[in-house]
Scaffold this motif. Structure first.
Motif, PDB file in Angstrom:
ATOM      1  N   SER A  79       0.837  -1.199   0.000  1.00  0.00           N
ATOM      2  CA  SER A  79       0.000   0.000   0.000  1.00  0.00           C
ATOM      3  C   SER A  79       0.875   1.253   0.000  1.00  0.00           C
ATOM      4  O   SER A  79       0.612   2.221  -0.735  1.00  0.00           O
ATOM      5  CB  SER A  79      -0.917  -0.013   1.233  1.00  0.00           C
ATOM      6  N   LEU A  80       1.932   1.243   0.796  1.00  0.00           N
ATOM      7  CA  LEU A  80       2.863   2.368   0.828  1.00  0.00           C
ATOM      8  C   LEU A  80       3.606   2.506  -0.502  1.00  0.00           C
ATOM      9  O   LEU A  80       3.841   3.618  -0.986  1.00  0.00           O
ATOM     10  CB  LEU A  80       3.870   2.197   1.972  1.00  0.00           C
ATOM     11  N   CYS A  81       3.959   1.371  -1.094  1.00  0.00           N
ATOM     12  CA  CYS A  81       4.639   1.408  -2.396  1.00  0.00           C
ATOM     13  C   CYS A  81       3.760   2.071  -3.448  1.00  0.00           C
ATOM     14  O   CYS A  81       4.240   2.891  -4.250  1.00  0.00           O
ATOM     15  CB  CYS A  81       5.009  -0.013  -2.833  1.00  0.00           C
ATOM     16  N   ALA A  82       2.482   1.724  -3.457  1.00  0.00           N
ATOM     17  CA  ALA A  82       1.559   2.332  -4.411  1.00  0.00           C
ATOM     18  C   ALA A  82       1.469   3.848  -4.179  1.00  0.00           C
ATOM     19  O   ALA A  82       1.442   4.641  -5.126  1.00  0.00           O
ATOM     20  CB  ALA A  82       0.178   1.693  -4.284  1.00  0.00           C
ATOM     21  N   LYS A  83       1.458   4.250  -2.922  1.00  0.00           N
ATOM     22  CA  LYS A  83       1.350   5.672  -2.575  1.00  0.00           C
ATOM     23  C   LYS A  83       2.576   6.456  -3.018  1.00  0.00           C
ATOM     24  O   LYS A  83       2.460   7.597  -3.472  1.00  0.00           O
ATOM     25  CB  LYS A  83       1.162   5.804  -1.063  1.00  0.00           C
ATOM     26  N   TYR A  84       3.761   5.835  -2.910  1.00  0.00           N
ATOM     27  CA  TYR A  84       5.009   6.551  -3.198  1.00  0.00           C
ATOM     28  C   TYR A  84       5.599   6.214  -4.560  1.00  0.00           C
ATOM     29  O   TYR A  84       6.729   6.598  -4.864  1.00  0.00           O
ATOM     30  CB  TYR A  84       6.036   6.258  -2.099  1.00  0.00           C
ATOM     31  N   GLY A  85       4.852   5.516  -5.400  1.00  0.00           N
ATOM     32  CA  GLY A  85       5.309   5.231  -6.756  1.00  0.00           C
ATOM     33  C   GLY A  85       6.459   4.246  -6.827  1.00  0.00           C
ATOM     34  O   GLY A  85       7.333   4.361  -7.689  1.00  0.00           O
ATOM     35  N   ILE A  86       6.458   3.260  -5.945  1.00  0.00           N
ATOM     36  CA  ILE A  86       7.504   2.237  -5.918  1.00  0.00           C
ATOM     37  C   ILE A  86       6.953   0.969  -6.556  1.00  0.00           C
ATOM     38  O   ILE A  86       5.877   0.500  -6.181  1.00  0.00           O
ATOM     39  CB  ILE A  86       7.938   1.945  -4.472  1.00  0.00           C
ATOM     40  N   ALA A 136      14.607   1.786  -6.681  1.00  0.00           N
ATOM     41  CA  ALA A 136      13.374   1.414  -5.986  1.00  0.00           C
ATOM     42  C   ALA A 136      13.618   1.302  -4.480  1.00  0.00           C
ATOM     43  O   ALA A 136      12.794   1.755  -3.668  1.00  0.00           O
ATOM     44  CB  ALA A 136      12.834   0.097  -6.538  1.00  0.00           C
ATOM     45  N   ALA A 137      14.761   0.708  -4.100  1.00  0.00           N
ATOM     46  CA  ALA A 137      15.087   0.590  -2.672  1.00  0.00           C
ATOM     47  C   ALA A 137      15.278   1.967  -2.042  1.00  0.00           C
ATOM     48  O   ALA A 137      14.859   2.201  -0.899  1.00  0.00           O
ATOM     49  CB  ALA A 137      16.343  -0.265  -2.489  1.00  0.00           C
ATOM     50  N   ALA A 138      15.886   2.885  -2.774  1.00  0.00           N
ATOM     51  CA  ALA A 138      16.078   4.246  -2.253  1.00  0.00           C
ATOM     52  C   ALA A 138      14.732   4.925  -1.998  1.00  0.00           C
ATOM     53  O   ALA A 138      14.553   5.622  -0.990  1.00  0.00           O
ATOM     54  CB  ALA A 138      16.920   5.060  -3.231  1.00  0.00           C
ATOM     55  N   LYS A 139      13.791   4.723  -2.920  1.00  0.00           N
ATOM     56  CA  LYS A 139      12.446   5.276  -2.708  1.00  0.00           C
ATOM     57  C   LYS A 139      11.799   4.662  -1.476  1.00  0.00           C
ATOM     58  O   LYS A 139      11.144   5.349  -0.684  1.00  0.00           O
ATOM     59  CB  LYS A 139      11.563   5.009  -3.934  1.00  0.00           C
ATOM     60  N   LEU A 140      11.971   3.338  -1.319  1.00  0.00           N
ATOM     61  CA  LEU A 140      11.412   2.648  -0.150  1.00  0.00           C
ATOM     62  C   LEU A 140      11.969   3.254   1.129  1.00  0.00           C
ATOM     63  O   LEU A 140      11.231   3.514   2.086  1.00  0.00           O
ATOM     64  CB  LEU A 140      11.753   1.159  -0.228  1.00  0.00           C
ATOM     65  N   HIS A 141      13.270   3.529   1.144  1.00  0.00           N
ATOM     66  CA  HIS A 141      13.914   4.057   2.341  1.00  0.00           C
ATOM     67  C   HIS A 141      13.594   5.529   2.584  1.00  0.00           C
ATOM     68  O   HIS A 141      13.969   6.076   3.626  1.00  0.00           O
ATOM     69  CB  HIS A 141      15.429   3.853   2.243  1.00  0.00           C
ATOM     70  N   SER A 142      12.895   6.156   1.653  1.00  0.00           N
ATOM     71  CA  SER A 142      12.481   7.543   1.870  1.00  0.00           C
ATOM     72  C   SER A 142      11.162   7.629   2.632  1.00  0.00           C
ATOM     73  O   SER A 142      10.759   8.713   3.068  1.00  0.00           O
ATOM     74  CB  SER A 142      12.346   8.269   0.530  1.00  0.00           C
TER      75      SER A 142
END
Length: 216
Positions: A79-86, A136-142
């Motif tokens: 759900s968070l990935c969808a929100k942040y474009g990951i 993608a991992a960098a976006k996740l860690h943001s």
């Protein structure tokens, strides 16, 4: 290599959960390889076409404390990935009630793909793929949170004010189920605890909780 957590589903079980969770019929199911925790199938359905089914482990008494709610945590992360474009899987259905079968299970939309371990890439393609994964991992860690800890703890209002507290809680949970004692001698465990204590000042220099992929 076998696993006491992995167990194939019967055709009746597969048919039942496809019907109950996706409200469609199953045309076929093919067991997929690559893991010994979840049991995974590529399922052809009438309504959705190809989907991937993952059934959680059996013998759950053998699980580590955090492993009991991995599919719930995964649902939150997607759900968070969808929100942040990951890039992430699209969940079609998830059931952690254990009423249909005595296991958690999840259906995600099938993405045509192959594991990197099963294909040969030239150096240019490998660099490109690794760079995409890193981005993608960098976006996740943001992704930020209000507290440190496992995602389900934080989502439900728990978690910890300090990173060291979260890690000590994790170590305590492991010790409660006897996992380290099965691997290490008490002398070695004492050294591990001491290393944790010595690291507290450095761990607590981290003031802002971020979403981290545990395998990293």
């Amino acid at each position: 290599m076998g696993s006491s957590l992995y167990l194939e589903l019967s055709e009746n079980e597969l048919t039942e959960i496809v019907s109950a969770a996706l409200h469609t019929e199953m045309a076929s199911a093919q067991l997929l390889t690559g893991g010994l925790f979840n049991t995974t199938y590529l399922v052809e359905t009438i309504k959705y076409g190809r989907v991937v089914l993952r059934a959680g482990p059996v013998n759950r008494r053998l699980l580590m404390p955090f492993e009991h709610r991995l599919m719930e945590a995964e649902t939150q992360v997607y759900s968070l990935c969808a929100k942040y474009g990951i890039p992430a899987s699209e969940i079609l259905a998830v059931d952690t009630s254990k009423r249909i079968i005595d296991r958690d299970f999840m259906f995600v939309r099938y993405i045509p793909s192959k594991p990197m371990s099963e294909i040969t890439l030239d150096s240019q393609d490998r660099v490109r793929v690794c760079r995409d994964i890193g981005a993608a991992a960098a976006k996740l860690h943001s992704v930020k949170a209000s507290r440190f800890g496992r995602i389900m703890e934080v989502e439900e209002g728990g978690g910890f004010a300090l990173w060291s507290e979260a890690l000590f809680h994790e170590l305590y949970g492991w010790e409660q189920v006897g996992a380290p004692a099965a691997i290490y001698e008490e002398r070695e465990l004492a050294q591990i605890r001491l290393l944790f204590k010595k690291a507290i000042p450095y761990l607590d220099e981290i003031k802002e909780p971020r979403l981290v992929h545990a395998d990293l």
